[in-house]
Design a protein around this motif. Structure first.
Motif: not given
Length: 194
Positions: A70-98
């Motif tokens: 049937g018709d699907v109602i698309l909502l921006d309010d259901l979008r995934e919570i965005p990821l925003t990194p905390l560390f400087p762009s070149r610093v390499k860390l284990p993924l789980f720490i990010h």
């Protein structure tokens, strides 16, 4: 009234390398957003779902259109919570720490995060208000994090349903609110002694 929560189908683009910079992490996010999904059969438990809401993100929309006829109602309010990194762009860390640092920053409403916890919870409350007001069996296709908070809101409002820490992709989690039967029972007479 039943509400079915579905996490989108599994995304084909896997996780990035275990050691990444913030820039590499964000490149991976872009690839993840554009990736195809691995469709699977979805058990709808024999329920005739009357309406379907979906996150407007591609992977959720593909899932919704596959499982709902049937018709699907698309909502921006259901979008995934965005990821925003905390560390400087070149610093390499284990993924789980990010990921851990991002989750903690989000949880404590750190200003680095694109969307605060308060904003996300307000969106979820609005969606639940809307769904409950329709008083019908409704499917909601979204993302893992949003589903966890939506589950909490449904439970808070008197629904019962399964518990999950990380919802499986392409699986329906059904929440139900029983009708109030107290009006159908005869009143009890109480004797008050003085």
């Amino acid at each position: 009234m039943k509400i079915g929560l579905i996490r989108h189908f599994k995304v084909k683009r896997g996780y990035p390398n275990s050691i990444v910079s913030s820039k590499e992490l964000m490149n991976w996010v872009e690839e993840y957003e554009a990736s195809d999904v691995e469709e699977n059969e979805v058990e709808l438990s024999g329920i005739k779902w009357e309406t379907c809401y979906s996150s407007s993100m591609r992977r959720a929309e593909v899932t919704a259109r596959r499982v709902f006829k049937g018709d699907v109602i698309l909502l921006d309010d259901l979008r995934e919570i965005p990821l925003t990194p905390l560390f400087p762009s070149r610093v390499k860390l284990p993924l789980f720490i990010h990921l851990f640092a991002i989750r903690m920053a989000w949880w404590f409403n750190h200003p680095s995060q694109a969307e605060s916890k308060k904003v996300v919870l307000e969106k979820i409350k609005r969606i639940v208000d809307r769904v409950i007001s329709e008083n019908q069996d409704i499917l909601i296709v979204g993302h893992g994090g949003v589903m966890m908070f939506m589950r909490r809101e449904l439970i808070r409002r008197g629904f019962s349903g399964p518990s999950f820490k990380r919802p499986e992709n392409g699986k329906v989690y059904i929440f139900e609110k029983k009708k109030d039967d107290s009006r159908n029972h005869p009143s009890r007479a109480y004797i008050i002694k003085f």
